[in-house]
Design an enzyme around this catalytic site. Structure first.
Site, PDB file in Angstrom:
ATOM      1  N   GLU A 172      -0.739 -26.685 -77.324  1.00  0.00           N
ATOM      2  CA  GLU A 172      -0.688 -27.380 -78.609  1.00  0.00           C
ATOM      3  C   GLU A 172      -1.642 -26.785 -79.640  1.00  0.00           C
ATOM      4  O   GLU A 172      -1.552 -27.096 -80.833  1.00  0.00           O
ATOM      5  CB  GLU A 172      -1.033 -28.865 -78.415  1.00  0.00           C
ATOM      6  CG  GLU A 172      -0.005 -29.654 -77.626  1.00  0.00           C
ATOM      7  CD  GLU A 172       1.302 -29.841 -78.375  1.00  0.00           C
ATOM      8  OE1 GLU A 172       1.335 -29.583 -79.599  1.00  0.00           O
ATOM      9  OE2 GLU A 172       2.293 -30.227 -77.746  1.00  0.00           O
TER      10      GLU A 172
ATOM     11  N   GLU B 206      -2.824 -25.399 -54.563  1.00  0.00           N
ATOM     12  CA  GLU B 206      -4.108 -26.032 -54.903  1.00  0.00           C
ATOM     13  C   GLU B 206      -5.126 -25.900 -53.780  1.00  0.00           C
ATOM     14  O   GLU B 206      -6.321 -26.072 -53.998  1.00  0.00           O
ATOM     15  CB  GLU B 206      -3.905 -27.500 -55.259  1.00  0.00           C
ATOM     16  CG  GLU B 206      -3.576 -28.419 -54.107  1.00  0.00           C
ATOM     17  CD  GLU B 206      -3.552 -29.873 -54.548  1.00  0.00           C
ATOM     18  OE1 GLU B 206      -4.330 -30.654 -53.986  1.00  0.00           O
ATOM     19  OE2 GLU B 206      -2.776 -30.224 -55.450  1.00  0.00           O
TER      20      GLU B 206
END
Length: 291
Positions: A74, A105
């Site tokens: 963004e 992960e």
């Protein structure tokens, strides 16, 4: 931990479920409020890095990684940043944005490798995001970033998190047990998004991407943003729509430059020089007078 208030969740009506979730969400802003000094400390480090040509990186897995990628994505349309200036890296790569990548992960080595592949170096800031505070991928990423002399920030939802080791700033968003036990996409995710919004927004304000509360570094890449650019110039300089459109065009779409031209009465070349001397910050450029 289990949330005592939601132990009978599967027996509740839809209204009861969403009411409970809303009540739990009220706790998120308060959890963030408690760590505002730490968030502000990280903002200062990020802003200093960006002004010196450094970059901001987010590293995370699962929901935490997705939120980092979202916040980074963004920044270019909102603040006109180069896509390389703020980057979100998720364990497992782009595919992990929509599909869980098995074991990603859990790999400390993968975190280290992703930091190396991203070219993290001294002068950059690396924020490691892990709701649990113990994700091996994030531990590896922060350790490698530290070894490369980057500034490191740990962001988790547990105090005394494993990812804190050696971090320059540690942010703990302690939101309490989730409505659905262990689902960190809920309160933990909301708190994380709020904190990341603060890190980038406050840093961009500090480096001059905002004038007043207006996004003057907006990149007019579509019709909506082109109209927003004109409205910003009209708001700041009190000119007509037609004048704003004309001066923005003369400034090659640069809203900051258009504002400085209109506020100072200077031609494009001189206004550009004034803006450059002011570190590309609108207010100092306008207030520089005849200097």
């Amino acid at each position: 931990m289990r949330n005592a208030a939601s132990e009978q969740l599967d027996q509740m009506s839809a209204l009861e479920i969403v009411t409970l979730m809303n009540e739990e969400d009220q706790k998120v802003a308060q959890a963030v409020k408690k760590v505002l000094p730490e968030i502000a400390q990280a903002v200062d480090l990020i802003a200093d890095a960006l002004e010196s040509g450094g970059r901001l990186f987010y590293f995370g897995a699962g929901t935490s990684g997705r939120l980092g990628v979202l916040d980074a994505a963004e920044c270019p349309p909102t603040f006109g940043t180069d896509p390389a200036q703020v980057q979100g890296i998720i364990a497992g790569g782009k595919a992990a944005m929509t599909v869980a990548v098995e074991g990603a992960e859990d790999s400390l080595t993968m975190g280290q490798e992703d930091v190396r592949a991203s070219g993290v170096q001294a002068g950059d800031v690396v924020v490691g995001i892990a709701a649990s505070g113990r994700t091996p991928y994030v531990i590896g990423a922060l350790a490698e970033a530290k070894a490369r002399q980057a500034v490191t920030v740990s962001l988790s939802c547990n105090p005394g998190a494993d990812i804190d080791q050696g971090a320059d700033v540690c942010i703990h968003l302690v939101v309490g047990p989730e409505v659905v036990t262990g689902s960190t996409r809920l309160k933990a995710g909301t708190a994380t998004k709020m904190a990341l919004n603060m890190l980038t927004t406050a840093s961009m304000v500090r480096v001059g991407k905002v004038y007043g509360n207006l996004m003057v570094n907006v990149q007019a890449t579509n019709r909506k943003l082109r109209e927003r650019a004109k409205q910003i110039v009209m708001e700041v300089t009190d000119v007509s729509y037609e004048v704003a459109e004309q001066v923005i065009a003369e400034a090659d779409g640069d809203v900051k430059l258009a504002i400085v031209m209109l506020k100072t009465g200077l031609p494009k070349a001189e206004a550009a020089q004034r803006l450059q001397r002011a570190g590309n910050k609108v207010r100092p450029a306008i207030e520089a007078g005849g200097e």
